[in-house]
Write a protein that holds these residues in place. Structure first.
Motif, PDB file in Angstrom:
ATOM      1  N   LYS A  92       2.529   7.500  10.421  1.00  0.00           N
ATOM      2  CA  LYS A  92       1.188   8.017  10.675  1.00  0.00           C
ATOM      3  C   LYS A  92       1.247   9.309  11.485  1.00  0.00           C
ATOM      4  O   LYS A  92       0.503  10.256  11.216  1.00  0.00           O
ATOM      5  CB  LYS A  92       0.364   6.972  11.422  1.00  0.00           C
ATOM      6  N   MET A 118      -1.782   5.997  -2.102  1.00  0.00           N
ATOM      7  CA  MET A 118      -1.348   4.705  -1.590  1.00  0.00           C
ATOM      8  C   MET A 118      -1.379   3.648  -2.700  1.00  0.00           C
ATOM      9  O   MET A 118      -1.910   3.892  -3.787  1.00  0.00           O
ATOM     10  CB  MET A 118      -2.255   4.284  -0.431  1.00  0.00           C
ATOM     11  N   TYR A 161       2.829   2.639   7.088  1.00  0.00           N
ATOM     12  CA  TYR A 161       2.148   2.333   5.831  1.00  0.00           C
ATOM     13  C   TYR A 161       3.157   1.883   4.772  1.00  0.00           C
ATOM     14  O   TYR A 161       4.310   2.305   4.759  1.00  0.00           O
ATOM     15  CB  TYR A 161       1.392   3.564   5.319  1.00  0.00           C
ATOM     16  N   ILE A 162       2.677   1.003   3.862  1.00  0.00           N
ATOM     17  CA  ILE A 162       3.392   0.550   2.665  1.00  0.00           C
ATOM     18  C   ILE A 162       4.618  -0.269   3.064  1.00  0.00           C
ATOM     19  O   ILE A 162       5.749   0.230   3.116  1.00  0.00           O
ATOM     20  CB  ILE A 162       3.789   1.731   1.749  1.00  0.00           C
ATOM     21  N   HIS A 163       4.360  -1.560   3.385  1.00  0.00           N
ATOM     22  CA  HIS A 163       5.424  -2.485   3.760  1.00  0.00           C
ATOM     23  C   HIS A 163       5.548  -3.666   2.800  1.00  0.00           C
ATOM     24  O   HIS A 163       6.546  -4.382   2.859  1.00  0.00           O
ATOM     25  CB  HIS A 163       5.172  -3.053   5.162  1.00  0.00           C
ATOM     26  N   HIS A 199       7.794   4.837   0.687  1.00  0.00           N
ATOM     27  CA  HIS A 199       7.235   3.725   1.451  1.00  0.00           C
ATOM     28  C   HIS A 199       7.594   3.932   2.919  1.00  0.00           C
ATOM     29  O   HIS A 199       8.325   4.869   3.265  1.00  0.00           O
ATOM     30  CB  HIS A 199       7.771   2.372   0.944  1.00  0.00           C
TER      31      HIS A 199
END
Length: 295
Positions: free
Chosen positions: A181, A211, A189-191, A177
């Motif tokens: 980028k 994802m 990404y992925i929070h 997670h």
């Protein structure tokens, strides 16, 4: 055209009220510019404003709840957002920076905190003589030692939950997670609570990550990522429980004007149609045909 209509209408009334009417009407027309109503989206949030200081701090930050209004005009933009309970904002340090050579940097978890401004929990971490907040993983607890490194080894490392490494250093199938980028730009990404991405394969110097939406993203192998699944897994499956708790969360109810039978866009209750008589039709008698010999 609008000015022409204005002057035309004012010239008719000026015979009655005089020049003062013309002057007042022109001033009012010129002093009211065309208002552009803001629209939700476009990367602009209407839920809260966080007052960030100039330097990073672990002190909880003050928050101003917008309740769906535009901060400049005060007009309601997002009708589904309400006030909600006021929460302090914990400033998360998205950049996990470590050495590019040698042993990894060690960080100690001091405390796990619930943050009302985000779904996942937050961990207070000590790095040397500094403190910072990071997103807590599923099994993270106080006293854990985390490792952070930007070194890209020849053999994949065996990382523990909460460690941060470049994607090229992690083996295939690892849960990650807070993926960057671009290298050095911080985890983007992925929070969300309970989410994770999966490293599927490596293509030359690119790493393909699945994802949470099942889409496949290809990242540079030098992008940092944190190992493990994010905390507060039961967030998505926990029922809200009551309308009042929904207001505490900052969700505003709908207008209440829509009703199935008598409200907005509903099927209206109408009186029944008159009685329709159903009967068996009678056969008409055949018409007598008269024949004659005359052409």
């Amino acid at each position: 055209m609008a000015l022409n209509r204005l002057f035309t209408g004012l010239s008719i009334s000026s015979t009655v009220l005089g020049r003062r009417t013309i002057y007042t009407g022109v001033v009012n027309f010129a002093s009211k510019p065309a208002l552009v109503k803001p629209k939700p989206g476009f990367g602009k949030a209407y839920r809260r404003i966080v007052h960030f200081p100039e330097e990073y701090t672990v002190k909880p930050l003050e928050v101003t709840n917008l309740a769906g209004r535009d901060p400049e005009t005060g007009r309601v933009v997002a009708k589904g957002i309400g006030g909600g309970i006021k929460h302090k904002y914990h400033w998360v340090a998205w950049i996990r920076d470590g050495p590019t050579e040698g042993p990894p940097q060690e960080e100690k978890v001091i405390q796990i905190i619930e943050d009302g401004c985000r779904t996942a929990n937050v961990a207070l971490v000590a790095v040397g003589d500094k403190l910072k907040y990071i997103l807590a993983t599923e099994n993270m607890k106080a006293g854990d030692i985390l490792k952070t490194s930007r070194h890209l080894p020849r053999i994949p490392v065996r990382a523990n939950e909460g460690d941060a490494y470049v994607l090229g250093a992690l083996p295939t199938g690892t849960f990650v997670h807070c993926v960057e980028k671009e290298p050095g730009k911080g985890g983007l990404y992925i929070h969300a609570a309970g989410t994770y991405g999966t490293i599927l394969r490596k293509q030359d110097d690119r790493i393909v990550v699945q994802m949470p939406s099942k889409r496949l993203f290809s990242f540079d192998q030098h992008c940092m990522a944190v190992v493990g699944r994010l905390s507060n897994i039961e967030h998505g499956s926990t029922p809200i429980g009551s309308p009042q708790r929904n207001r505490w969360l900052g969700n505003r109810p709908r207008s209440g004007l829509w009703h199935r039978k008598d409200g907005r866009h509903g099927r209206k209750i109408k009186p029944p149609k008159p009685v329709k008589e159903i009967y068996h039709p009678k056969k008409a008698k055949p018409v007598a045909i008269q024949l004659s010999m005359k052409p």
